[in-house]
Motif scaffolding. Structure first.
Motif, PDB file in Angstrom:
ATOM      1  N   SER A  33       0.830  -1.210   0.000  1.00  0.00           N
ATOM      2  CA  SER A  33       0.000   0.000   0.000  1.00  0.00           C
ATOM      3  C   SER A  33       0.862   1.257   0.000  1.00  0.00           C
ATOM      4  CB  SER A  33      -0.942   0.014   1.209  1.00  0.00           C
ATOM      5  OG  SER A  33      -1.910  -1.008   1.091  1.00  0.00           O
ATOM      6  N   LEU A  34       1.987   1.234   0.706  1.00  0.00           N
ATOM      7  CA  LEU A  34       2.870   2.404   0.707  1.00  0.00           C
ATOM      8  C   LEU A  34       3.388   2.683  -0.703  1.00  0.00           C
ATOM      9  CD1 LEU A  34       4.367   4.627   2.259  1.00  0.00           C
ATOM     10  CD2 LEU A  34       6.238   2.990   2.608  1.00  0.00           C
ATOM     11  N   ALA A  35       3.615   1.625  -1.480  1.00  0.00           N
ATOM     12  CA  ALA A  35       4.136   1.803  -2.842  1.00  0.00           C
ATOM     13  C   ALA A  35       3.183   2.612  -3.711  1.00  0.00           C
ATOM     14  CB  ALA A  35       4.423   0.444  -3.475  1.00  0.00           C
ATOM     15  N   THR A  36       1.884   2.528  -3.440  1.00  0.00           N
ATOM     16  CA  THR A  36       0.888   3.254  -4.242  1.00  0.00           C
ATOM     17  C   THR A  36       0.139   4.303  -3.426  1.00  0.00           C
ATOM     18  OG1 THR A  36      -0.808   1.580  -3.789  1.00  0.00           O
ATOM     19  CG2 THR A  36       0.527   1.288  -5.792  1.00  0.00           C
ATOM     20  N   PHE A  37       0.614   4.568  -2.222  1.00  0.00           N
ATOM     21  CA  PHE A  37      -0.066   5.481  -1.306  1.00  0.00           C
ATOM     22  C   PHE A  37      -0.295   6.860  -1.928  1.00  0.00           C
ATOM     23  CE2 PHE A  37       0.013   7.641   3.075  1.00  0.00           C
ATOM     24  CZ  PHE A  37      -1.272   7.235   3.387  1.00  0.00           C
ATOM     25  N   HIS A  38       0.629   7.305  -2.750  1.00  0.00           N
ATOM     26  CA  HIS A  38       0.520   8.628  -3.383  1.00  0.00           C
ATOM     27  C   HIS A  38      -0.674   8.722  -4.331  1.00  0.00           C
ATOM     28  CE1 HIS A  38       2.829   6.166  -6.183  1.00  0.00           C
ATOM     29  NE2 HIS A  38       2.424   6.975  -7.135  1.00  0.00           N
ATOM     30  N   ARG A  39      -1.296   7.608  -4.650  1.00  0.00           N
ATOM     31  CA  ARG A  39      -2.484   7.601  -5.499  1.00  0.00           C
ATOM     32  C   ARG A  39      -3.777   7.677  -4.676  1.00  0.00           C
ATOM     33  NH1 ARG A  39      -2.275   2.589  -8.995  1.00  0.00           N
ATOM     34  NH2 ARG A  39      -4.069   3.583  -9.935  1.00  0.00           N
ATOM     35  N   TRP A  40      -3.681   7.539  -3.359  1.00  0.00           N
ATOM     36  CA  TRP A  40      -4.850   7.589  -2.490  1.00  0.00           C
ATOM     37  C   TRP A  40      -5.329   9.034  -2.367  1.00  0.00           C
ATOM     38  CZ3 TRP A  40      -4.784   4.141   2.446  1.00  0.00           C
ATOM     39  CH2 TRP A  40      -4.351   2.851   2.136  1.00  0.00           C
ATOM     40  N   SER A  41      -6.633   9.207  -2.312  1.00  0.00           N
ATOM     41  CA  SER A  41      -7.196  10.535  -2.074  1.00  0.00           C
ATOM     42  C   SER A  41      -6.826  10.977  -0.660  1.00  0.00           C
ATOM     43  CB  SER A  41      -8.717  10.477  -2.228  1.00  0.00           C
ATOM     44  OG  SER A  41      -9.274  11.732  -1.998  1.00  0.00           O
ATOM     45  N   GLY A  42      -6.229  12.154  -0.544  1.00  0.00           N
ATOM     46  CA  GLY A  42      -5.894  12.692   0.769  1.00  0.00           C
ATOM     47  C   GLY A  42      -4.719  12.026   1.453  1.00  0.00           C
ATOM     48  N   TRP A  43      -3.807  11.417   0.697  1.00  0.00           N
ATOM     49  CA  TRP A  43      -2.710  10.671   1.321  1.00  0.00           C
ATOM     50  C   TRP A  43      -1.806  11.546   2.180  1.00  0.00           C
ATOM     51  CZ3 TRP A  43       2.557  11.209   0.149  1.00  0.00           C
ATOM     52  CH2 TRP A  43       2.864  11.982  -0.963  1.00  0.00           C
ATOM     53  N   THR A  44      -1.522  12.769   1.762  1.00  0.00           N
ATOM     54  CA  THR A  44      -0.671  13.633   2.593  1.00  0.00           C
ATOM     55  C   THR A  44      -1.404  14.037   3.868  1.00  0.00           C
ATOM     56  OG1 THR A  44      -1.326  15.627   1.381  1.00  0.00           O
ATOM     57  CG2 THR A  44       0.697  14.511   0.656  1.00  0.00           C
ATOM     58  N   GLU A  45      -2.725  14.196   3.772  1.00  0.00           N
ATOM     59  CA  GLU A  45      -3.513  14.529   4.964  1.00  0.00           C
ATOM     60  C   GLU A  45      -3.542  13.360   5.937  1.00  0.00           C
ATOM     61  OE1 GLU A  45      -4.502  15.141   1.852  1.00  0.00           O
ATOM     62  OE2 GLU A  45      -4.985  17.261   1.750  1.00  0.00           O
ATOM     63  N   ILE A  46      -3.596  12.116   5.429  1.00  0.00           N
ATOM     64  CA  ILE A  46      -3.550  10.947   6.314  1.00  0.00           C
ATOM     65  C   ILE A  46      -2.254  10.973   7.111  1.00  0.00           C
ATOM     66  CG2 ILE A  46      -3.423   8.415   6.427  1.00  0.00           C
ATOM     67  CD1 ILE A  46      -5.153   8.415   3.802  1.00  0.00           C
ATOM     68  N   MET A  47      -1.125  11.233   6.426  1.00  0.00           N
ATOM     69  CA  MET A  47       0.178  11.275   7.102  1.00  0.00           C
ATOM     70  C   MET A  47       0.227  12.390   8.149  1.00  0.00           C
ATOM     71  SD  MET A  47       2.122   8.821   5.925  1.00  0.00           S
ATOM     72  CE  MET A  47       3.855   9.209   6.116  1.00  0.00           C
ATOM     73  N   ARG A  48      -0.557  13.445   7.948  1.00  0.00           N
ATOM     74  CA  ARG A  48      -0.560  14.557   8.899  1.00  0.00           C
ATOM     75  C   ARG A  48      -1.614  14.391  10.003  1.00  0.00           C
ATOM     76  NH1 ARG A  48       0.742  17.339   3.892  1.00  0.00           N
ATOM     77  NH2 ARG A  48       2.834  18.185   4.124  1.00  0.00           N
ATOM     78  N   GLU A  49      -2.510  13.415   9.817  1.00  0.00           N
ATOM     79  CA  GLU A  49      -3.566  13.178  10.816  1.00  0.00           C
ATOM     80  C   GLU A  49      -3.170  12.140  11.864  1.00  0.00           C
ATOM     81  OE1 GLU A  49      -6.734  14.289  11.407  1.00  0.00           O
ATOM     82  OE2 GLU A  49      -6.807  15.741   9.798  1.00  0.00           O
ATOM     83  N   VAL A  50      -2.497  11.066  11.442  1.00  0.00           N
ATOM     84  CA  VAL A  50      -2.157   9.960  12.350  1.00  0.00           C
ATOM     85  C   VAL A  50      -0.770   9.403  12.020  1.00  0.00           C
ATOM     86  CG1 VAL A  50      -4.515   9.167  12.852  1.00  0.00           C
ATOM     87  CG2 VAL A  50      -3.334   8.288  10.849  1.00  0.00           C
ATOM     88  N   PRO A  51      -0.070   8.895  13.026  1.00  0.00           N
ATOM     89  CA  PRO A  51       1.166   8.178  12.735  1.00  0.00           C
ATOM     90  C   PRO A  51       0.842   6.935  11.889  1.00  0.00           C
ATOM     91  CG  PRO A  51       0.997   8.671  15.075  1.00  0.00           C
ATOM     92  CD  PRO A  51      -0.338   8.978  14.456  1.00  0.00           C
ATOM     93  N   VAL A  52       1.811   6.500  11.098  1.00  0.00           N
ATOM     94  CA  VAL A  52       1.596   5.385  10.177  1.00  0.00           C
ATOM     95  C   VAL A  52       2.664   4.313  10.405  1.00  0.00           C
ATOM     96  CG1 VAL A  52       1.529   4.694   7.736  1.00  0.00           C
ATOM     97  CG2 VAL A  52       0.532   6.889   8.449  1.00  0.00           C
TER      98      VAL A  52
END
Length: 163
Positions: free
Chosen positions: A74-93
């Motif tokens: 999933s990390l390999a394609t995470f940049h294709r997810w809607s709001g991926w940068t916001e997810i990284m800024r909302e919760v630790p991963v």
């Protein structure tokens, strides 16, 4: 631990996705124990985007220190997810290593963009309660079976139990 089962991955066609009820049953069979919850929160929220679920969970449970757990695939394609940068800024991963994709995922657009927020090695244990963005790449024994093969074996086992 909450296992979120998506009704439909927006990056896959509906023909590639099994029925939600079947996937929920499979997740319940794997998520055993009192600390495991299987949820179809995306369906109930009427959203197919992780960022909406993350924000809803944080609003509903403000005292909980959530950590998003996903596989290296999933990390390999995470940049294709809607709001991926916001997810990284909302919760630790926490990213769990997967065979054949570990190296590619470590050089993915998401891994590169958030490289200075990565917590290596023992610091991964500090993710709960960490101020996002914070992420870690977790390694351990690898299962070289595909997720499809694992699910197929689980379904066969469930059918044998039903007999």
């Amino acid at each position: 631990m909450i296992w979120l089962v998506s009704p439909q991955n927006p990056l896959k066609s509906s023909g590639e996705t099994r029925d939600l009820a079947e996937r929920m049953a499979g997740a319940r069979a794997m998520a055993r124990g009192p600390a495991m919850v299987v949820s179809d929160a995306e369906r109930r929220l009427g959203s197919q985007y992780t960022i909406d679920v993350v924000r809803a969970l944080k609003a509903r449970f403000p005292g909980v220190h959530f950590v998003w757990i996903m596989g290296a695939d999933s990390l390999a394609t995470f940049h294709r997810w809607s709001g991926w940068t916001e997810i990284m800024r909302e919760v630790p991963v926490a990213v769990v290593s997967r065979p054949w994709i570990a190296l590619k995922s470590r050089f993915s657009p998401a891994a590169r963009r958030f490289a200075h927020f990565r917590r290596p090695g023992a610091k991964a244990a500090t993710l709960p309660g960490a101020k996002p963005p914070a992420w870690a790449f977790l390694t351990g024994p690898l299962n070289f079976q595909s997720s499809t093969a694992l699910r197929q074996g689980l379904r066969q086992g469930m059918r044998a139990i039903d007999r």
